[in-house]
Each structure stands twice: as structure tokens, then as C-alpha cells.
Design a protein around this motif. Structure first.
Motif, PDB file in Angstrom:
ATOM      1  N   PRO A 102       0.807  -1.229   0.000  1.00  0.00           N
ATOM      2  CA  PRO A 102       0.000   0.000   0.000  1.00  0.00           C
ATOM      3  C   PRO A 102       0.837   1.276   0.000  1.00  0.00           C
ATOM      4  N   ASP A 103       2.123   1.173   0.258  1.00  0.00           N
ATOM      5  CA  ASP A 103       2.959   2.381   0.277  1.00  0.00           C
ATOM      6  C   ASP A 103       3.763   2.554  -1.001  1.00  0.00           C
ATOM      7  N   ARG A 104       3.480   1.726  -1.980  1.00  0.00           N
ATOM      8  CA  ARG A 104       4.278   1.853  -3.204  1.00  0.00           C
ATOM      9  C   ARG A 104       3.831   3.053  -4.015  1.00  0.00           C
ATOM     10  N   GLU A 125       3.143   3.208  -7.020  1.00  0.00           N
ATOM     11  CA  GLU A 125       2.112   2.846  -8.007  1.00  0.00           C
ATOM     12  C   GLU A 125       0.695   2.932  -7.439  1.00  0.00           C
ATOM     13  N   ARG A 126       0.597   3.011  -6.130  1.00  0.00           N
ATOM     14  CA  ARG A 126      -0.730   3.105  -5.513  1.00  0.00           C
ATOM     15  C   ARG A 126      -1.438   4.357  -6.008  1.00  0.00           C
ATOM     16  N   THR A 158      -4.459   6.909  -5.164  1.00  0.00           N
ATOM     17  CA  THR A 158      -5.300   7.233  -3.997  1.00  0.00           C
ATOM     18  C   THR A 158      -6.332   8.313  -4.299  1.00  0.00           C
ATOM     19  N   LEU A 212      -6.424  -0.855  -5.257  1.00  0.00           N
ATOM     20  CA  LEU A 212      -5.308  -0.044  -4.790  1.00  0.00           C
ATOM     21  C   LEU A 212      -4.547   0.601  -5.940  1.00  0.00           C
ATOM     22  N   GLU A 213      -4.524  -0.088  -7.097  1.00  0.00           N
ATOM     23  CA  GLU A 213      -3.771   0.471  -8.211  1.00  0.00           C
ATOM     24  C   GLU A 213      -4.341  -0.057  -9.521  1.00  0.00           C
ATOM     25  N   PRO A 231     -10.495   4.546  -5.744  1.00  0.00           N
ATOM     26  CA  PRO A 231      -9.401   4.122  -4.850  1.00  0.00           C
ATOM     27  C   PRO A 231      -9.934   3.515  -3.557  1.00  0.00           C
ATOM     28  N   ALA A 238      -6.554   0.109   1.894  1.00  0.00           N
ATOM     29  CA  ALA A 238      -5.905  -1.183   2.120  1.00  0.00           C
ATOM     30  C   ALA A 238      -6.413  -1.781   3.432  1.00  0.00           C
ATOM     31  N   SER A 284      -8.531   7.557  -0.693  1.00  0.00           N
ATOM     32  CA  SER A 284      -9.048   6.194  -0.732  1.00  0.00           C
ATOM     33  C   SER A 284      -9.949   5.931   0.467  1.00  0.00           C
ATOM     34  N   ARG A 309      -0.322  -8.926  -6.246  1.00  0.00           N
ATOM     35  CA  ARG A 309      -0.206  -7.477  -6.023  1.00  0.00           C
ATOM     36  C   ARG A 309       0.136  -7.130  -4.580  1.00  0.00           C
TER      37      ARG A 309
END
Ligand SMILES: Cc1cc2nc3c(=O)[nH]c(=O)nc-3n(C[C@H](O)[C@H](O)[C@H](O)COP(=O)(O)O)c2cc1C
Ligand code: SF4
Ligand code: FES
Lengths: 799, 454, 187
Positions: free
Chosen positions: A274-276, A278-279, A281, A586-587, A600, A603, A631, A702
Motif C-alpha cells: 500500500p505504500d508503493r 504505483e498506488r 489514492t 489499490l492500483e 481508490p 488497504a 481512498s 499485487r
């Protein structure tokens, strides 16, 4: 062991405990904490560290309370009332500290270390030991995840006992003896156990540390939240540690009903997704490109597309129970469709109906206390790791374990395997059923005899490999009923059981009520209002409908049909031909080109809710931090979409959802149907070689994104596992290259040759790096396959 | 020389009793024949009545141990002959095997019949290459002559005996560590209870007896329990093979009735202290038993009397030190043994023996500090009875008894900063205090123990 | 390269068959490997592990516990000198020093550069009546003086097998290991 109560006194206070209780546990019940290092409530007593001394009236020597069991009228004195015990404990602490380095300020354990705490509380200010301390090279990586600092080790053997008694993955051991004793691993080997992280958690000092957490935080920087792991349907109790808004560590919490004190390495180390970057939000709509917009705007546009249109909904396996319920109601009452499905396979059957209608037919405790366990179509270590540990525990307690599967599993050291080709499970189960009456001496007869003997204490666990042949699950159920065994159809993903129960399903409504049964549908309509009466399409049917331009809106909730379903070509056509595609999650990933709108979602670590274990047990999710950006939890999005469509789901809070769902989800009986082959006829006996696949614990999923060390430790290179007979017939060598061809495509991978798969079956793991095996699947997870030896592929061709 | 009855060493020196035929000629396997004519329960009753106590160190009544073996568990039962003999100073098991190997096999066979066991093991100390080979040959003969195998001496009783060689670990003489080792694990002791008689080898009921103990058994069956109780003392019946070594004229094994005064063993049998020097110290039962002194010359050698004198009969292994021997060095050497042999499982043993060794190294090398003696005296009660198994108590014995009887020798080492006996020490030219051996392991991988402990 | 030849593998299987449970055969199998290599190499550990269905670490944990299982290359002859109390009282330490010197060992060395000798200080060898005791490939030589120790090593250097105080002696360390594995016996 007899369990009659025994009464004794500890420090003059009387307590009654079951016979066989250890003195240290009895003291805990009185709130008396006897210091200890090697003792662990889930490991066998060791008596090694000698810190837990107590005095027992009438016994000349002090005894260790972690190895001494209570006896009637025993009078125990702990450090609370005995000066002798206090002195003995202080002396032992001095011994422990002789060779222990004074590096607490840089030790990950600093601040939460029992040795540090006790040294502070009871230790002498100065050491009487003036000789140089033992030194070792440090730290030694045992794997990409686990590091060993031998100087800090107190040789309590918790880590090695865990590997011996609990996981059976005996990669680390105590070497040598006396003052030279130390934890070690064989040269050139990695601590390649999916449970390795538990050793770090139970290490009472900082000898074992986790690479992802080394030097990351101090205990007092952390804010901790108790929650449930949402990686699979095991439902482990976890604690999520957050530092400045970021999850930095996940720990197991003790829960004897579910995970004892353990979690798997995925649950422990896969928290970075969830902190990437690519997320996504913020909500997105397609204008010139995909552009940020407000929720209201995006929901408004989706609503406009849905109004009066034909909507098909595909759902992944990760919705919380409340999300699933809200979606089920949204689809039926607002979107007017039964075209929704959370499954990857499985097409009806009584076993599924029971799983939807009646939770908790088997619990972890039933497994632990079973006398015989039959595991069918399930690779428990990889799919439900904590269930795997419970099966191992049962085996150690004397249960006979049988595994009926296409591939050998990590129960092989404790249980008997019957390797059957995928798709043939039902026949094997039938043979077991026949052997109940006929006897014999083959493996089927052994299984039959063990199950019959165990009776009520027999458990049949049916896993996802039966999903493509629903009758196999029903035959397994029939077998269980014949011998009076408990039966569970084990869901794999955290959201599977909840979604099934809530009716995220084309033909089942909440509580397993059938859409097509007027009485059962009526029971739901009494709460929800009118529901379409014609059965919906299943997941593949929805894709086919979209591909055939029969759907106006394709709504994808936490699912990527290109990766998750066994027909990527069909998925591509569906995405291309759907009138309008909504992605919620998430993405966006590879779905980006197809998305018309993005919603969005929060998580699992960012929201409250519930998930349901494979048993059917509800478990709480708690937000460890606020959702990132805009999100929000899925259920809120569903409620918002209903509002945008001018409807009120009446589900304004988690409490409201639970209150409405509860009566509908109460356990109910389902009509008994014949479990013979039924109208569909027996499953097809596939004569050609088959390729089968399922996801291993650590794959390219993912939620594993960003878990670099975990992947380095446990992910596999792509491979094809082939039975020796087949390999010899085809001229394929172990470790050599093989071309795997199906009607959908082909790939060149390394062969693993052995006796670990059923003859005629070829296993390729799902979704491993470099090989999107879904591209080889033609709509099923089991397909006919052609194999031939291949030359080493050029770099870009390597699967 | 007073010649008491010799039971299990009666034929020593006669090489003809080594092979089967010679053994039978002197009445060998008669005890087994008698046993087979009785019920197993009667055999146990006879051994119980004889009062035979284990010679492996603890002195537990053998018949009582056998009677603990349950017969209704559905599991097999096992007999294990403990031939690990590693207690410093002890060497009677080795000679009993070398000189009359069938005697111990007969004892094993009787024990196996008594507990209805069909499989026995001999745990032979690894370093005993030749004694093990003697046993191996005797085993072959026993099979050839139908003493072992499908029909023991023509009866329905079946017995196989497996010779298992150890690999260099004193702790494997401790019965539960022995079982771990025999099962293929590290030789670390296990929690008792359950005792081996209930859950021993492969978690099955198991009787473990010392070689010497088992050697007595055939004679008891042949001559009857009352014959045996007529020898020795009331609570320690029979004879004992005493091993005496160190500073004596004639070191060796001497079989004497229990209760024989130490003076008789030393002066009449071992020929007195070497060179006629004065006796300074002696261990009554190996280095793990507290040392006694010249004051204790008249202590009777039986379990009770030695205990009254402040020590233990242990294995009956007497090591004699005379007036010229340094007691700090003797204690240091004895403790080093236990530090080397500590299995590492428990903290006080692993760390404590290491620590005490380091301190004694320093004192002997002339680097002792005045506070070292109070330190050692404080460590004694912190270690005694605090280990997982009795090995640690054995390590404490020389320290405690050394300080009790010879404190002034320790003081002199510290005051003079050298050993008064060798003259070596910091005061006379040793530049550095002894460095503890540092483990330098090529990690990951094994560190040779010698590098850790020197 | 496999340590155990097919013939030795057959012997290994026979060893395993002596016991009710295979794992009990771990020490004899380690001796068997050691009789080939003169020590137990990582490959040897792996082969024992494979024969018994264990992980390598499980075997290595056992191997490192016992002093007679050698963790690194070892001389053709292993000379053990007892320096425990009874032998020390009779001059064992001087015998040890003499044996080291005769083997040509420098301080800190355990094995001679020519691969002929490994000299070890031993704990009580259970033959205190013959103190000081020195073992050559586990055959006992009793009442050994420093001179006698030098003579014995010289004899070994000449390829002789000096007669022990009792019984027979193996040819060398590897031969002793075959005896310890139980696949051969002393003459
Ligand atoms: C550290 C330690 C070492 C021991 N070594 C031996 C040994 O080498 N031989 C032996 O027979 N008993 C030894 N014992 C005693 C055994 O544990 C056990 O009591 C004995 O074998 C029982 O046999 P017995 O009843 O015939 O004496 C040892 C005990 C301890 C605590
Ligand atoms: S690493 Fe930790 S848990 Fe393992 S033995 Fe050492 S101190 Fe105990
Ligand atoms: S020596 Fe191992 S516990 Fe005492």
C-alpha cells in the motif's frame, strides 16, 4: 493426560488448575511472572536456560518451573517470597550476561528485550567476569530475511525448537557443545522456510533480526494496532506496528483458537504494497487521459453508465465481509443483476452450498484434536500456512494424516501422500469410499480404515484443487458424511468465505440461499426488496458476455482478470469490448489502458471491518493508520454508488451492515441432495498429460509488491515439475529445459524431475516472476499439455 | 594382602575365558540358563533380593529399576548396556570387557529376559577401539552358539544385541544423553520424568545398566541372592571393582568387598603412595566426587560411608595425589574436563564451567586476584544442583572440595603470583595472563571445539 | 564427486538396517564417510543427510557435537595424548609436548604439514592404570615416556604399525574409522 483439577499454593496463594499444568503457567494465572528465556507456551519444555527456578516445599533442590508439573498440595515459592530463589535467579542472570555484548543501544531488541529488562531489574551493577567475552563474526545472514548475531544469543533453543517441533523446517540447529555451542545453518544453505520469521519473534534477545526491520525503529517510536492478517483465509491475529504513518513491522499475536503464536512470512513481511508509488489514492475518470476527479464526480459518471444498463461485476478475494454484503445488495437491488462472482473457479455443488450456509463445521481445534485427517486438493503449507501448522501439530499429537493431491506437500514427513492426477480426485475418493466396505491393503484402504476408526474425530479438508471439479468436493463431502467425519471446503483468500456467505455469487444470495428458489429468494427479498430471479453468470461467463459486447458496464473490484483468471486472451477481449470499465482497488497496473473510471480503495491496514476464516470464523480488521489520500473502504464506495443511483442501501455504517446481515447469515440447514455423480455425470477422465497450477505462498501477487526480501527468500524461479516416468519417456533431464505447450501458448522453463507429482501431471506454479502461467491456460487451471526437451532459451526468451 | 572374595574378576589373567568355550568351562551362561528356567518376574525378584546397586555412579537398586518397566504399553522394551566409561579415573568397565566379554553379555541377556526385551544395545565409548572389537567377537560367538538370536539357549526367547560405538562425548554416559545419542541426536540430556524405564529409547520402556552392574547379574542368578548379600555391607552388598590410579605404586583394578577401608585398597593392594611419599588427596569415585584427604584413610568404601565422609562412592575410581602435587593445578585440570564436556544445553553449566576454568587458569598462571577466592566460593552454591543434569555438580566437586581442604594453596598462588610447586607464574616471567581461547569460526559452519576451549 | 561409492552405499544401507530407526545410524555413517575422506566434508555431511532423509544441518549439528568426528582434514595418523589428572600426575603433559614436537607441529597447529599426523590433547582415556596413555589411531600405548612417544611417531613415519599395549592396532586413522563404522574388524 488427565485433566482433573489440582489445587496447590504459589507464594501462599491457592490456585486450582488442570492436572499436568506446568508450575510456570499456574503462576501466570495468579499474575506471578516467573522470569524465563527458553520457556515458550507453544514449545515443549526444555529446562535449558535455568532462569525460572522456584522452591518447592519438601524438595532439597530448586526446580525449574517450566518443566515441573503441578501436584496436589504442592507449595511453591517464587522469587516473590523466596530469597533463595531470588539469589539463584540473579546468579543465573550473571551467567547469561557473561558473554553477552553490551550493545543494547544499537540492538533491534533494545527496549523490548527480556534480558535487558531483567538485567536492569535484578542484575548487579558491575560484572565480576573480567576475562574477554566470546566473540563471533556478526551478523550472519541466514536468509535474505533473517540475520543471526551469535554474540547476543542466549542459546535458549527457541528458534531451533520452533523449526523442529512446529514447522519441521530444520534448517537451523545448535552446533557443537559446551561454551562453543551456537546456532548455525549448513554451509551454502538458506533458511528457506515460510515460517522463518517466527524464530525472530520468539528470540528473547536480539540474536535473530529481520532484515526489513533492522535499525528501522525503536519500540517507543511505534504505534501498534491489533488486527487480523488479510493475506489468506487463515485469519491470524497480528499486531501492526506503524512508524510515522508507515507500517514497519507485523508481529503475530497469541490466539489459541486460530494461529497459536505463529504467522507465516508472507503475513509478517508483505506489508509494503500500500505504500508503493504505483498506488492510486484519488478517483480517476477518463477524459483526455485518466484524470483525477472527486468521488462524487466519478460515482456520478459511473451511475449514469449503470442506470438501465447491463452490469457485470468481478470481485477478487480480498473484500472484507461488510464490503461483500454491501456489494451483494448493491448488485441485486440497485444494479439489478446477478452477474457477480468472486470465484476463480467452482461451479456449484452441495459442498459449496454448505460452506455458504453453515460456518464453522471444522475449527482449528477440531483439526488439532483429530485422530485422522484427510487433506484433499490442498497444499496447506502454501495456501493456508497456519492450517498447515495445525495439521502438523495434530500429527505430532498422534493424528494420522493423509494427503490426496496431485503434488507432494510439506506434510510428507508426517503424512502419507496419495498422488492423483488433477481431475481424478473424485475417482480416488470413490475408491476410498468403496474401501470402507471392501477393505484391502492399498493406500485407499488405509485411508478408509483410519477415517472409519476415527469417526467423529476424523476431519476431511477439501481445498481449491477440487474447485474445477465440483463433484469431487461433493464426493469428499459424501465420504465425510459416510464415516461421520467433519468436513470443510477450505477457502484460500481472506475474502473468499465472506464473499460466498454474503452472496457475491451468481446463483447464491446471503446464507447460501439460491436465487432460483422462490422461498429462499423470498427470505432475502423480505429484507432487501425485489431481486432478479434468473441466475447470473459466473466469472468466466461475465468475461464472455463482456467480450461479446453484452455488458454495458464491467465493474472490477480488487481483481485483475489478466492475471487472476485462467484465460487472459478472453479477459483482454472482455476489457476491450466492455461498454465501460470501472476499476476499484489499490492500483491500476496493467488494467490502466482499459479503465474508464478508477475508485481508490483503502488497504486492509487502513480500515475497520471483518474477515472470515476458512473455518467460517469472523475476525476483526482494525485500521492501523488512516487511508492514504482519498481512498476509502470498499463498502463506503458501494454505498456511495448506490446513492449516486438515487438508492439508499440502508448500510450507513459497519454496525448497520452487521446488524442487517446477521439474521440472513445465521447458520441454516440446507436440503440434502444426492451426492452421487448427479445430473452432470462423472468428471471427465483426461487421458493426455495435464498441466496444473496454483499460486505458491509467495508469488507475483499485487499484495506482495514491495516485499523485496521476502521474495528474495522464498520466491521460486519458474519451473515445471514432472514425474520421473514422464521425464524419462520424453527425454527430459532434471534441471534441463523443457518446452511446455498448451492450446493457449507455450513457454520454456527448467524441469524439476522427481516423484513429487502424479505421473501424467505437470505442475507449473501460478504467477511466478518471468512466467505469467495464465497465458498457458485456456479457461481452466488444468489443461492438456505437450512437453518436449528444449534448448536453453536465449535471454529474452527465458520464461 | 587380604584376599576377599572375587566375583567378577575371578578369572582375570586367564586368557582362556575370553572365548566362548573357555567362558562356559568356568560356569559361564549357567546364570542365564537358570534365569530362563524361571519366570521373568522371578528373575527380577531374585535380583531385587540381592540388593545389587548400580555401579555406574548413582547406586540405584538394579532389581527395582527392572521392576519399573511396564509390560502393557504395546511398545517393545529395550536393554542398554552403558559402556561409555568416561569418568576420569575410571577404567574397570574396559578391563571387565577385555578380560571376560561374555560375562557382560550374559548379564545383558538376563536383563533382557527379565524385562521381556528382544533387542539390546551396547553403547561402547568411541575411543575404546579394541575393547569394542573384543565385544564384537564375543557377540559373534554368542550368536554362533545360540546364546543370542531367534531362540536363546533353545528357548522361545529371542534376543538381538547391537554394538553401538560412541564418538567422543563424556555426557553420553549420562543415561538420557546416551539415549539421545543412540537415537542419532546430539548427546544432550532429556527431562526426567519420564524416566527411561517408562519412556526411554524410541520413547519405549528401557533399562540402562552399567557394564559392571550387569557383570554381577549372572553370579547372582547362579549363586542366589542370599549369597550376594552375605558379601559387603548391609546396604551396599557384594563387591566392587575399584580403579586406583595416580600416585600409587601399583595402579589398577581391585575387586574388594563393599565397605573395605580405603587404607586397605591403597596400602595392601595398590602398594601405597608412589615413592613412599605422603598422601595429600584422593577422589573416591572419579573426578566428579569431592576429594578427600589423608584424614579419610579409614573411610569404608561403600555408598553410605563415603557419603558420610562428605563425598560419594561414584564409580569407585580413586585418583591419588601426593604431597608434591599442586592442588590448584589438579582442580584446574578437573574443571577443564567438565567445561570441555559440558553439552551446552543449560546456562549455568555452559557458562559457569567456562568462567571457573578461566579463573583457575589465571590463578595457576600467577594472575590470581585476592577477590578470586571469594568469587569461586560464591560460585560454588550458584552452580551446585543448578544444572539440567548432574554433570555440573561433578564440575563443582573439585572446586568445592579443593577450596575446603586446600584453600591455603590457592592463597599462596595468589600471594606469590606463581605456582609454588612448579615455580611458574607471572612473578617469574610469564608475560601475559592466559588468554581465553577465542572461537574463530569460518561462519557459517562448524567451529572446532578445541578452538573454543583450548 | 560422491564420497560414498556404490559399494560403500550398500554398506551404509546395511548399517542403517541394524537399527529400528534409520536416524540411529548417524554416527556409524559419519564414521564411514570419515573412513573415506579422513574427515567429514560438507559433501560427506550432505550424503549422510540424504541417506537418512535429514537436512544437512541436522547431521552437522550431530557431527560437531562429538570430538571423534573430524570437521577438517586430518593426518594419516591421529595421536591422542591423555592429559587428564591421572595421566598428568604421571607426566602426560610432557608426553603431549614430545608428541607435538615429534610430529613437527608449530604452536596452534593440530595437524602436520606433511599430512602424516594430527596430535590432540585428550581427556581421560579410561586406562589410568597405564598412565600416561597415548593412543595411536585409538590403539592404546601405556606408560609412555617422551622418548617412547618420539619412537612411536618415528615408527609411524617409517610406515610401521607399532604394537599397542593390548590387543591389535588399525593401520591408520581411516582404517580405525571403518572399524568404528562396524564394517570391518581389527585383526
Ligand atoms: C555426567 C554423567 C556421566 C555418566 N557417565 C556414565 C558412564 O560413563 N557409564 C555409566 O555406566 N554410567 C554413567 N553415568 C550414570 C548413568 O546415568 C546411569 O545412572 C547408569 O548408567 C545406570 O546404570 P547402573 O544403575 O547400572 O549404575 C553417568 C552419569 C552422569 C550424570
Ligand atoms: S537465536 Fe535467540 S531464540 Fe535462538 S537460541 Fe539464540 S537466543 Fe534463543
Ligand atoms: S551438561 Fe548439559 S545440562 Fe548439564
Amino acid at each position: 493426560m488427565s485433566r482433573e483439577p489440582v489445587t496447590l499454593t504459589i507464594d501462599g496463594r491457592e490456585i486450582t488448575v488442570p492436572a499436568g499444568t506446568l508450575v510456570i503457567r499456574a503462576a501466570e494465572r495468579l499474575g506471578i511472572e516467573i522470569p524465563r528465556f527458553c520457556d515458550h507456551p507453544f514449545l515443549a519444555p526444555a529446562g535449558a536456560c535455568r532462569q525460572c527456578y522456584v522452591e518447592i516445599e519438601g524438595q532439597a533442590k530448586l526446580v525449574t518451573s517450566c518443566t515441573t508439573r503441578v501436584a496436589p498440595d504442592m507449595a511453591v515459592r517464587t522469587q516473590v517470597t523466596s530469597e533463595l530463589v531470588r539469589r539463584a535467579q540473579a546468579a543465573n542472570l550473571e551467567f547469561l550476561l557473561l558473554n553477552h555484548p553490551l550493545d543494547c543501544p544499537v540492538c533491534d531488541r533494545g527496549g523490548e528485550c527480556p534480558l535487558q529488562d531483567q538485567a536492569l531489574a535484578f542484575g548487579p551493577g558491575e560484572s565480576r567476569y573480567i576475562e574477554p567475552k566470546r566473540t563471533y563474526r556478526k551478523p550472519i545472514p541466514l536468509s535474505p530475511l533473517v540475520n543471526l548475531d551469535r554474540e547476543r544469543c542466549v542459546l535458549c533453543a527457541r528458534c531451533t525448537r520452533f523449526c523442529d517441533e512446529i514447522s519441521g523446517d530444520r534448517f537451523i540447529e545448535l552446533y557443537d557443545r559446551g561454551a562453543g555451542e551456537r546456532v548455525s545453518i549448513a554451509a551454502g544453505e538458506d533458511f528457506r522456510s515460510p515460517f522463518s520469521g517466527n524464530t525472530i519473534q520468539i528470540c528473547p534477545v536480539g540474536a535473530l533480526t529481520a532484515t526489513p526491520y533492522r535499525f528501522v525503529a525503536r519500540p517507543f517510536d511505534l504505534s501498534s494496532t491489533d488486527s487480523t492478517c488479510a493475506h489468506c483465509a487463515a485469519g491470524c491475529a497480528i499486531r501492526v506496528d506503524v512508524r510515522r504513518g508507515k507500517v514497519v513491522r507485523v508481529l503475530a499475536r497469541d490466539d489459541v483458537e486460530v494461529n497459536d503464536a505463529w504467522i507465516c512470512d508472507k503475513g509478517r513481511f508483505a506489508f509494503a504494497a500500500p505504500d508503493r508509488p504505483e498506488r492510486v489514492t484519488t478517483p480517476l475518470v477518463r477524459a483526455r487521459g485518466l484524470e483525477p476527479a472527486s468521488f462524487q464526480e466519478v460515482l456520478g459518471e459511473i451511475a449514469a453508465r449503470c442506470r438501465g444498463g447491463r452490469v457485470g461485476i468481478l470481485v477478487g478475494g480480498r473484500l472484507a465481509d461488510e464490503d461483500a454484503y454491501a456489494l451483494s445488495k448493491l448488485a441485486r437491488t440497485v444494479l439489478g443483476t446477478n452477474d457477480l462472482d468472486h470465484r476463480r473457479a467452482f461451479h456449484g455443488g452441495r459442498a459449496e452450498l454448505l460452506a455458504a450456509a453453515r460456518p464453522m463445521s471444522v475449527t482449528y481445534r477440531d483439526v488439532e484434536e483429530a485422530a485422522a485427517i484427510l487433506v484433499v486438493g490442498l497444499d496447506a503449507e502454501q495456501e493456508l500456512p497456519i492450517l498447515h501448522l495445525r495439521i502438523r501439530k495434530a500429527a505430532r499429537r498422534g493424528a494420522r494424516v493423509f494427503v490426496l493431491h496431485a503434488r507432494r506437500t510439506r506434510l510428507h514427513d508426517l503424512g502419507e501422500h496419495l498422488l492423483v492426477r488433477p481431475g481424478h480426485e473424485a475417482f480416488a475418493l470413490e475408491r476410498i469410499r468403496e474401501a470402507l466396505a471392501a477393505g484391502g491393503d492399498g493406500p485407499e484402504a488405509r485411508i478408509a480404515a483410519a477415517l472409519a476408526e476415527a469417526g467423529e474425530r476424523a476431519v476431511v479438508l477439501a481445498g481449491p484443487r477440487l474447485a474445477e471439479h465440483p463433484l469431487a468436493a461433493d464426493v469428499a463431502l459424501g465420504l465425510a458424511e459416510r464415516v461421520g467425519a467433519r468436513f470443510a471446503l477450505c477457502a484460500r483468500r481472506a475474502g473468499d468465505r465472506g464473499a460466498l456467505r454474503a452472496g457475491v455469487h451468481p446463483t447464491l444470495l446471503p446464507g447460501g440461499r439460491r436465487v432460483t428458489d422462490d422461498v429462499e429468494r423470498g427470505q432475502v427479498e423480505a429484507v432487501w426488496g425485489p431481486i432478479p430471479a434468473e441466475p447470473g453468470r459466473d466469472a468466466m461467463g461475465i468475461l464472455r458476455a463482456a467480450a461479446g459486447r453484452e455488458l454495458d458496464v464491467l465493474y472490477l473490484v480488487g481483481v485483475d482478470p489478466l492475471r487472476d483468471l485462467p484465460d487472459p486472451a478472453l479477459a483482454r477481449r472482455a476489457l476491450a469490448n466492455a461498454g465501460y470499465t470501472v476499476i476499484q482497488g489499490l492500483e491500476l497496473g496493467e488494467l490502466e489502458p482499459y479503465a474508464d473510471a478508477f475508485l481508490p480503495a483503502a488497504a486492509a491496514a487502513e480500515r475497520d471491518g471483518r474477515v472470515t476464516t476458512w473455518e467460517g470464523r469472523p475476525r476483526p480488521l482494525r485500521a492501523a493508520r488512516a487511508p492514504l489520500g482519498l481512498s476509502r473502504p470498499d463498502w463506503e464506495i458501494f454505498v456511495g454508488l448506490a446513492e449516486a443511483l438515487g438508492a439508499d442501501l440502508g448500510l450507513g455504517s459497519l454496525e448497520a451492515i452487521r446488524a442487517e446481515a446477521e439474521p440472513l447469515l445465521a447458520p441454516r440447514e440446507v436440503p440434502v441432495r444426492s451426492s452421487a455423480w448427479g445430473a452432470a455425470g462423472p468428471p471427465q477422465w483426461i487421458e493426455e498429460r495435464v498441466l496444473f497450477t496454483y499460486p505458491l505462498l509467495v508469488d507475483e501477487g499485487r499484495l506482495l509488491e514491495g516485499a523485496t526480501e521476502l521474495k528474495a527468500a522464498l520466491e521460486e524461479e519458474p519451473f515445471a515439475e514432472i514425474h520421473r516416468e514422464d521425464a524419462e519417456a520424453l527425454g527430459v533431464a532434471d534441471g534441463g529445459w523443457v518446452r511446455v505447450r498448451t492450446s493457449a501458448g507455450d513457454a520454456v522453463v527448467r524441469a524439476r524431475v522427481g516423484e513429487t507429482v502424479a505421473p501424467g501431471a505437470v505442475f507449473v506454479p501460478f504467477n511466478q516472476p518471468g512466467l505469467p502461467v495464465a497465458e498457458l491456460l485456456a479457461g481452466r487451471f488444468t489443461v492438456g499439455v505437450h512437453l518436449e526437451p528444449a534448448a536453453e532459451p536465449a535471454a529474452e526468451e527465458v520464461a | 594382602m587380604s584376599d576377599g572374595p572375587r566375583i567378577i574378576t575371578a578369572h582375570w589373567g586367564d586368557e582362556r575365558v575370553i572365548p566362548y568355550e573357555g567362558y562356559v568351562r568356568v560356569g559361564g551362561y549357567e546364570g542365564l540358563r537358570r534365569a530362563l528356567a524361571m519366570s521373568p518376574e522371578e528373575v527380577i525378584a531374585e535380583v531385587k533380593a540381592s540388593g545389587l546397586r548400580g555401579r555406574g555412579g548413582a547406586g540405584f537398586p538394579t532389581g527395582v529399576k527392572w521392576s519399573f518397566v511396564p509390560q502393557d504399553t504395546g511398545k517393545p522394551t529395550y536393554v542398554v548396556c552403558n559402556f561409555d566409561e568416561s569418568e576420569p579415573g575410571t577404567f574397570n568397565n574396559r578391563e571387565l570387557v577385555e578380560r571376560e566379554p561374555h560375562q557382560v553379555l550374559e548379564g545383558i541377556a538376563i536383563a533382557a529376559y527379565a524385562i521381556r526385551s528382544n533387542l539390546a544395545f551396547i553403547y561402547c565409548r568411541g575411543e575404546f577401539l579394541w575393547p569394542g572389537s573384543v565385544l564384537r567377537r564375543a557377540l559373534e560367538e554368542a550368536y554362533e552358539h545360540g546364546v543370542l538370536g531367534e531362540r536363546v539357549l533353545g528357548t522361545d526367547h529371542r534376543l538381538d544385541v547391537v554394538l553401538h560405538r560412541g564418538a567422543g562425548a563424556y555426557i553420553c554416559g549420562e543415561e538420557t544423553a546416551l539415549l539421545s545419542s543412540l537415537e542419532g541426536y546430539r548427546g544432550q540430556p532429556r527431562q526426567r520424568p519420564p524416566f527411561p524405564a517408562i519412556e526411554g529409547l524410541y520413547a519405549s520402556p528401557t533399562v540402562i545398566n552399567n557394564v559392571e552392574t550387569l557383570c554381577f547379574v549372572p553370579h547372582i542368578l547362579r549363586n542366589g541372592a542370599s549369597w550376594f548379600t552375605s558379601i559387603g555391607t548391609e546396604r551396599s552388598p557384594g563387591t566392587k571393582v575399584f580403579s586406583i590410579s595416580g600416585k600409587v605404586e601399583r595402579p589398577g583394578n581391585y575387586e574388594l568387598p563393599m565397605g573395605t577401608p580405603f587404607r586397605v585398597l591403597l596400602e595392601e593392594h595398590a602398594g601405597g603412595v608412589l615413592g613412599g611419599r605422603a598422601l595429600k588427596a584422593w577422589t573416591p569415585g572419579g573426578s566428579s566426587t569431592p576429594m578427600l584427604t589423608a584424614e579419610h584413610l579409614d573411610v569404608a568404601l561403600d555408598f553410605e560411608s563415603v557419603q558420610q565422609a562428605g563425598s560419594m562412592l561414584g564409580t569407585g575410581a580413586v585418583m591419588v595425589m601426593d604431597e608434591t602435587d599442586c592442588m590448584v593445578e589438579a582442580v584446574r585440570r578437573m574443571v577443564r574436563f567438565y567445561a570441555h564436556e559440558s553439552c551446552g544445553k543449560c546456562t549455568p553449566c555452559r557458562e559457569g564451567t567456562w568462567w571457573v576454568s578461566r579463573v583457575l587458569d589465571r590463578i595457576e598462571a600467577g594472575y590470581g586476584r585476592p577477590e578470586d577466592l571469594p568469587l569461586l566460593e560464591d560460585l560454588v552454591p550458584n552452580l551446585l544442583f543448578r544444572g539440567f543434569c548432574p554433570l555440573l555438580d561433578g564440575a563443582v566437586s573439585p572446586v568445592a572440595s579443593g577450596l575446603r581442604h586446600f584453600r591455603e594453596e590457592f592463597e599462596r598462588h595468589i600471594e606469590e603470583r606463581r605456582c609454588p610447586f612448579t615455580g611458574r607464574g607471572s612473578a617469574t616471567g610469564v608475560a601475559e595472563p592466559p588468554a581465553p581461547p577465542a572461537p574463530q569460526e569460518p561462519a557459517p559452519g562448524p567451529v572446532p571445539l578445541s578452538e573454543v576451549l583450548g | 564427486m560422491a564420497v560414498l561409492t556404490p559399494e560403500l552405499r550398500a554398506q551404509a544401507e546395511a548399517i542403517v538396517a541394524r537399527y529400528p530407526r534409520p536416524r540411529s545410524a548417524i554416527l556409524p555413517l559419519l564414521y564411514l564417510v570419515q573412513s573415506v575422506e579422513g574427515w567429514v566434508s560438507p559433501e560427506g555431511l550432505r550424503e549422510v543427510a540424504e541417506l537418512l532423509g535429514l537436512r544437512t544441518a541436522e547431521v552437522e549439528a550431530v557431527a560437531t557435537f562429538y570430538t571423534m568426528i573430524r570437521p577438517r582434514p586430518t593426518g594419516r595418523h591421529v595421536v591422542n595424548v591423555c592429559t587428564n589428572l591421572s595421566c598428568a600426575l604421571r607426566g602426560g603433559r610432557d608426553v603431549y609436548a614430545a608428541a607435538r614436537e615429534a610430529a613437527g607441529l608449530r604452536p596452534g597447529e593440530e595437524s602436520s604439514a606433511d599430512g602424516l599426523f594430527t596430535v590432540r590433547e585428550e581427556e581421560c582415556l579410561g586406562a589410568c592404570d597405564g598412565a600416561p596413555v597415548m593412543q595411536v589411531d585409538f590403539a592404546n600405548h601405556e606408560r609412555v615416556t617422551p622418548e617412547r612417544a618420539r619412537e612411536l611417531l618415528d615408527a609411524l613415519r617409517r610406515g610401521e604399525v607399532p604394537a599397542p599395549s593390548r590387543g591389535a592396532a588399525p593401520r591408520d586413522f581411516r582404517h580405525a574409522c571403518r572399524i568404528l563404522a562396524g564394517v570391518e574388524d581389527l585383526a
